[in-house]
Design an enzyme around this catalytic site. Structure first.
Site, PDB file in Angstrom:
ATOM      1  N   VAL B  17       0.817  -1.199  -0.046  1.00 25.20           N
ATOM      2  CA  VAL B  17      -0.008  -0.035  -0.034  1.00 25.20           C
ATOM      3  C   VAL B  17       0.939   1.364  -0.157  1.00 25.20           C
ATOM      4  O   VAL B  17       0.505   2.079  -0.700  1.00 25.20           O
ATOM      5  CB  VAL B  17      -0.984  -0.004   1.170  1.00 25.20           C
ATOM      6  CG1 VAL B  17      -1.653   1.271   1.164  1.00 25.20           C
ATOM      7  CG2 VAL B  17      -1.859  -1.229   1.151  1.00 25.20           C
ATOM      8  N   SER B  42      14.113  -1.383   7.562  1.00 25.96           N
ATOM      9  CA  SER B  42      14.329  -0.716   6.395  1.00 25.96           C
ATOM     10  C   SER B  42      14.942   0.742   6.753  1.00 25.96           C
ATOM     11  O   SER B  42      15.615   1.355   5.966  1.00 25.96           O
ATOM     12  CB  SER B  42      13.111  -0.353   5.832  1.00 25.96           C
ATOM     13  OG  SER B  42      12.352  -1.749   5.219  1.00 25.96           O
ATOM     14  N   CYS B 147     -10.930  -2.576   1.060  1.00 30.12           N
ATOM     15  CA  CYS B 147     -11.238  -2.666  -0.518  1.00 30.12           C
ATOM     16  C   CYS B 147     -12.387  -3.326  -0.888  1.00 30.12           C
ATOM     17  O   CYS B 147     -12.910  -2.976  -2.037  1.00 30.12           O
ATOM     18  CB  CYS B 147      -9.861  -3.235  -0.958  1.00 30.12           C
ATOM     19  SG  CYS B 147      -9.560  -4.868  -0.335  1.00 30.12           S
ATOM     20  N   SER B 177      -3.983  -8.627  -5.206  1.00 31.46           N
ATOM     21  CA  SER B 177      -3.315  -7.431  -4.687  1.00 31.46           C
ATOM     22  C   SER B 177      -3.987  -7.139  -3.233  1.00 31.46           C
ATOM     23  O   SER B 177      -3.206  -6.445  -2.339  1.00 31.46           O
ATOM     24  CB  SER B 177      -3.360  -6.430  -5.587  1.00 31.46           C
ATOM     25  OG  SER B 177      -4.507  -5.984  -6.076  1.00 31.46           O
ATOM     26  N   GLY B 178      -5.307  -7.442  -3.009  1.00 30.31           N
ATOM     27  CA  GLY B 178      -5.782  -7.327  -1.597  1.00 30.31           C
ATOM     28  C   GLY B 178      -5.254  -7.752  -0.597  1.00 30.31           C
ATOM     29  O   GLY B 178      -5.376  -7.463   0.600  1.00 30.31           O
ATOM     30  N   GLU B 200     -12.795 -10.655   6.414  1.00 29.82           N
ATOM     31  CA  GLU B 200     -13.394  -9.736   5.478  1.00 29.82           C
ATOM     32  C   GLU B 200     -14.572  -9.692   5.368  1.00 29.82           C
ATOM     33  O   GLU B 200     -15.257  -8.594   5.583  1.00 29.82           O
ATOM     34  CB  GLU B 200     -12.927 -10.429   4.015  1.00 29.82           C
ATOM     35  CG  GLU B 200     -13.023  -9.489   2.866  1.00 29.82           C
ATOM     36  CD  GLU B 200     -12.003  -8.690   2.725  1.00 29.82           C
ATOM     37  OE1 GLU B 200     -10.996  -8.437   3.620  1.00 29.82           O
ATOM     38  OE2 GLU B 200     -12.081  -7.661   1.769  1.00 29.82           O
ATOM     39  N   LYS B 203     -16.019  -7.375   8.015  1.00 26.61           N
ATOM     40  CA  LYS B 203     -16.052  -6.071   7.608  1.00 26.61           C
ATOM     41  C   LYS B 203     -16.767  -5.364   6.568  1.00 26.61           C
ATOM     42  O   LYS B 203     -17.536  -4.616   6.838  1.00 26.61           O
ATOM     43  CB  LYS B 203     -14.504  -5.763   6.953  1.00 26.61           C
ATOM     44  CG  LYS B 203     -13.410  -5.713   7.903  1.00 26.61           C
ATOM     45  CD  LYS B 203     -11.940  -5.542   7.032  1.00 26.61           C
ATOM     46  CE  LYS B 203     -10.912  -6.426   7.574  1.00 26.61           C
ATOM     47  NZ  LYS B 203      -9.767  -6.534   6.725  1.00 26.61           N
ATOM     48  N   HIS B 240     -11.815  -5.999  -7.663  1.00 23.91           N
ATOM     49  CA  HIS B 240     -12.852  -6.784  -6.859  1.00 23.91           C
ATOM     50  C   HIS B 240     -14.111  -7.061  -7.541  1.00 23.91           C
ATOM     51  O   HIS B 240     -14.548  -5.863  -7.960  1.00 23.91           O
ATOM     52  CB  HIS B 240     -12.866  -6.350  -5.565  1.00 23.91           C
ATOM     53  CG  HIS B 240     -11.947  -6.493  -4.471  1.00 23.91           C
ATOM     54  ND1 HIS B 240     -10.675  -7.103  -5.008  1.00 23.91           N
ATOM     55  CD2 HIS B 240     -11.627  -6.260  -3.069  1.00 23.91           C
ATOM     56  CE1 HIS B 240      -9.752  -7.312  -3.812  1.00 23.91           C
ATOM     57  NE2 HIS B 240     -10.393  -6.562  -2.910  1.00 23.91           N
ATOM     58  N   ASN B 325      -9.118  -2.380  -6.400  1.00 27.08           N
ATOM     59  CA  ASN B 325      -8.844  -2.702  -4.921  1.00 27.08           C
ATOM     60  C   ASN B 325      -7.781  -1.953  -4.378  1.00 27.08           C
ATOM     61  O   ASN B 325      -7.704  -1.524  -3.116  1.00 27.08           O
ATOM     62  CB  ASN B 325      -8.947  -3.937  -4.503  1.00 27.08           C
ATOM     63  CG  ASN B 325      -8.065  -4.898  -5.330  1.00 27.08           C
ATOM     64  OD1 ASN B 325      -7.835  -4.718  -6.415  1.00 27.08           O
ATOM     65  ND2 ASN B 325      -6.762  -5.172  -4.517  1.00 27.08           N
ATOM     66  N   THR B 326      -6.759  -1.559  -5.253  1.00 23.56           N
ATOM     67  CA  THR B 326      -5.447  -0.912  -4.686  1.00 23.56           C
ATOM     68  C   THR B 326      -5.694   0.533  -4.920  1.00 23.56           C
ATOM     69  O   THR B 326      -4.883   1.592  -4.327  1.00 23.56           O
ATOM     70  CB  THR B 326      -4.296  -1.768  -5.144  1.00 23.56           C
ATOM     71  OG1 THR B 326      -4.139  -1.418  -6.548  1.00 23.56           O
ATOM     72  CG2 THR B 326      -4.256  -2.953  -4.619  1.00 23.56           C
TER      73      THR B 326
END
Lengths: 347, 347, 347, 347
Positions: B17, B42, B147, B177-178, B200, B203, B240, B325-326
């Protein structure tokens, strides 16, 4: 007679369902493929030259070198399994039946005929009585349901019997082999979903009504449950996954439902038919199951896998089912119909 | 001030994301990424060395050579977009808000906080009033929905406003990708469907209640429609697809519904925000549409595509929706929240 | 005249290459699609009704409502781009050329004609001289190479010029869109590789010889390098990946090769043509690159990506290339030919 | 003794190779899995609770409820099959061997030890003599080759024996299961090719040299053919496809090569070992074969399929091979090594 196999023909032998018939009939204890029929284009050729074989086991040797004939009712058998395309199946199958052949068909054309059984051997074996009403001079037509119907009705049968059902909602994610070959272009399905399959939703909403119907006096009285279906094509080779929601007449507990599924058996299990799944319904407790790649081949691809049974805010319960669409849902299902008819002395 | 961009930070900058935030913010007219924060592992590295960049456009040059910092509230910005993993997002975002940062988050942790807007700019821009109730010393937290929720609520909004809704049934076929990166193993999804996505369904059943809730006196009164959700993972990279069924308070005609969708606009369209879809809802008349690969990128991946509106034997109508979704469902949606807040003078 | 666009026709407008022509020509600064021609079956219909549009951007509005004509040389343009199927392209293109049309074709039929340029604008712009030898009464035929050839020859060109090449070994992993639509059945390619593409290997072994040939006195003297090609179809939508091995006349260092690639430019870059990639060859240092999904769209899908340059135990070096097969490798490549011809005053 | 099965342990029992060992050993006529060992994290748990089972057949019942132990050399067996990750395999396997266990390993760590056979039972059964030189107090280590090597060397063996080989060029398109589980992210491979597999090319260039080496006086003299390998990951679940080119010492005819392949047999076939393919090499005449989905399971997934043998402009011939990477190329191959050792009285 006991020891002799029944010679059978395959109509539409070069198509994807026809190939599956031939694959499944290899070494079958009751039947032996002795006649192959297909379109004019294929007729006269050796089967191995006429077919674009797409299955992952080789063409059975005894079939590879048979000559394909036209789909005319002059085959030297009494029983034919039909994997004909629906564009021609209606007429051809009628012709065969009229000439005295028993036609066991995977095509949709005769499924809604009032005198033709829409047969799921575990569910409505008694519908075979309908054959007596058929006006085919000793011939007969028996059909098996659409590939998206079969898994659903098997999962619903013990629920209807034990608790009664008022309404069913189903959303399918269907495999590509259900569209035949070449069927769906790779460019249409890779990294994609197609939220539409022509004619599929109405079949899925209507076929269960007949399958669960009551046979009485030469008539099938259709069951009157409400069904809503939404059908999608996804990137899976074999195995239809369906999200199902059910509203019961008498709401059972989760454990009662699982018990009903676990105990479900039908005539094929009683007769111990060669293609009968030993256990028709398998319930998985893991949240992520059933999955087509993992479970589609259970019990010769003839069993229905179920999972995720849980309460539903709108219906009573929801769950997921998985059924092999070319085994149980097409050729394998039709073959089981044939086995049942043999066991009952109808062929 | 008009001409100067607002410097922003990205929390969880190396995650999937976070990468999407950075991609979408490249050349953004309002915002400029000046701070990057990620996990300890990182921190201290150049972004290009710390990140396993998975997007199909290159890392923006002005970001590639920035040094990644830890996710501590000492970044030299006032606004941060958060793509943090939910295992840490809750605490880290709270910390930032307490130190006076405005946190616009794609993570689930604060979505259910009673004083945190679950913001869909076209739907509930007035929920931003909630910020005033937040106890963060000038800092604030705003979240965007899951998403799988976002496409659904956009499609439902004009229906609720115009006709009233009693019940919604939704079955999703969600993109990979979700699940983030590396997310779903290729071995789990090729030739397969996974009929389960952890957390999911709840939600998707609850978030719309808050999003459609009425703001009044510092409180969101949740909407009380019934929703049942079933969520599946399919082999699609982005986008989606959702099969939706709706029971209305006042059943409209098909044409009335299409009109309501066509005319739907919200604040982002009025303010002409950079990431606002020009038309939020696109209806397609073709039976086979919408499809993720064909329609996910419409209008910067911020529009919702709809198709197959038809009568339903169990509800009033059923239809299919498709939402990226992204983009719309994660970083793009959060970015639109930020744009709305800028337009309203809240940042 | 400078400001007016050249009206062009598209032959085979409903096919996959034809669609791509129409997509890429939308808003083109030199050309405007004013005529559409396709098979008899489509002729007379509106384009939007005749076409099964498979691209992910909508049909350009000014094209959607044009009436499709037959592929007869009575179109009201002087230039046509041809995406005709090779079963008819040979004859139809000849007919058009004879009637004075300039035909820029993506079909294979005329590629091997001794008086027809097999044009890659960055490589052999001088081959356009061949047109003068054509016996078409002012008409002309120009072709672009096969989709698997184009990426290879672009990567090889600076190596041939700078170091000389003796032998090239290439193994391709080609995308599905190269097979047209519907092309490859999903059942043939999911969870699979097809190690054969009819006619592809001989094209890939022979076309570079002509492309790199020397124009002299109305004749192309083919280059005499040895090439061996093996072609495979893999489950990728767009973008051909190729493993290449090269034996040089004068073995350069790795750095010399990278430099030659980085500095490579041709006529399209000099003329700054609209579809010219700004940098034709991109080298990636990451071991795992190039990859079709990540790099195929670089620079309008017109650039070739290269990676993994390393010593080879059998040849001198091996490396991997990636080129978009329907942009650079088909319609985009042909369009670039048209742009070059316009820049040179040939149309 | 004849009738009693040899109890064996599986090291790395919860990993993808370990699972495959357990699957293949179910009902094995020689061996019975009585001990399971895995990482500390799994030790102490029941196998069914410790494992994330990813195969499409259920966990064998007699294994499901066994308790997993740590990978310490105190298992109550004399023979262990190792599917350990290479990060730990080296040391653990050495430890087991030193304590007297016979370790048959699929891991790479000991493959290059000069006293460890790199065993392909059809090719170099005599290399088992090396065990005598091992300094393990009665224990022993035997390895099988990398999954991309095994199909290649089987196809090359009869060619080397009959005609001599100077050089081999190979480009692979490898399946995802070769990367273990979770292995390759779905986001990295859908609609994509990854032209790189870490360490794979050097294994494929060097392992055949040892496999084809001559055993003499306790030493393997490596074969000195030139091999160049390029390795790619493609979207296939099981089955490595390889494009192979060969330069012979004495160039045979195509028919001579096919004959050599057809007649090839080795010790496993002579001993009629349970996992020996009845015919190790299958040649297909169809241009489009072999294909992973169609041919990978031939003969228990232990045979190598070959096709497309044709002249090569650069080498003498080129052809395509296909081998199942987790059956023949991993657990199945190691199991065949164990069977051979049992047949030879070495365990």
């Amino acid at each position: 007679m006991e020891n002799k196999k029944i010679p059978v023909g395959v109509l539409g032998a070069t198509g994807s369902v026809g190939q599956k018939f031939i694959q499944l009939l290899e070494g079958h204890p009751y039947f032996e493929v002795t006649e192959l029929a297909a379109s004019e284009r294929s007729a006269g050729k050796l089967y191995k030259d006429a077919v674009n074989w797409i299955l992952s086991t080789p063409i059975p040797e005894n079939v590879a070198n048979k000559t394909v004939k036209e789909c005319k009712p002059n085959l030297d058998v009494k029983v034919v399994f039909s994997g004909l395309d629906s564009s021609v199946a209606g007429e051809v199958e009628t012709e065969f039946a009229k000439k005295g052949y028993t036609v066991i068909s995977n095509s949709k054309n005769h499924r809604t005929d009032s005198d033709v059984p829409l047969l799921v051997p575990e569910i409505n074996a008694d519908h075979l009585e309908l054959i007596k009403s058929q006006k085919y001079n000793g011939g007969a037509i028996v059909t098996n349901p659409n590939c998206s119907t079969i898994g659903l009705v098997l999962a619903l049968k013990p629920l209807i019997d034990n608790f009664g059902i008022e309404a069913v909602n189903v959303v399918t994610m269907q495999a590509l082999s259900g569209a035949g070959y070449p069927g769906v272009s790779s460019l249409d399905i890779i990294d994609n979903v197609i939220p539409f399959i022509g004619g599929e939703e109405s079949k899925l909403e209507s076929e269960p009504q007949k399958i669960f119907g009551k046979y009485s006096g030469g008539i099938i009285e259709h069951l009157g449950i409400k069904i809503s279906a939404q059908c999608n094509r996804v990137q899976v080779i074999d195995g239809h996954t369906e999200c199902v929601q059910v509203k019961f007449k008498n709401k059972p507990t989760i454990e009662q439902i699982k018990k009903a599924w676990a105990e479900f058996k039908g005539e094929p299990q009683k007769y111990n038919l060669p293609f009968a799944p030993i256990q028709p319904l398998h319930y998985f407790e893991e949240d992520r199951y059933p999955q087509p790649r993992i479970h589609r081949n259970i019990d010769k691809g003839m069993a229905t896998s179920i999972g995720r049974l849980r309460e539903c805010p709108l219906f009573d319960y929801k769950f997921v089912i998985l059924s092999h669409n070319t085994n149980r849902g097409a050729a394998g299902g039709a073959l089981l119909c044939g086995e049942l008819m043999k066991a009952k002395g109808l062929i």
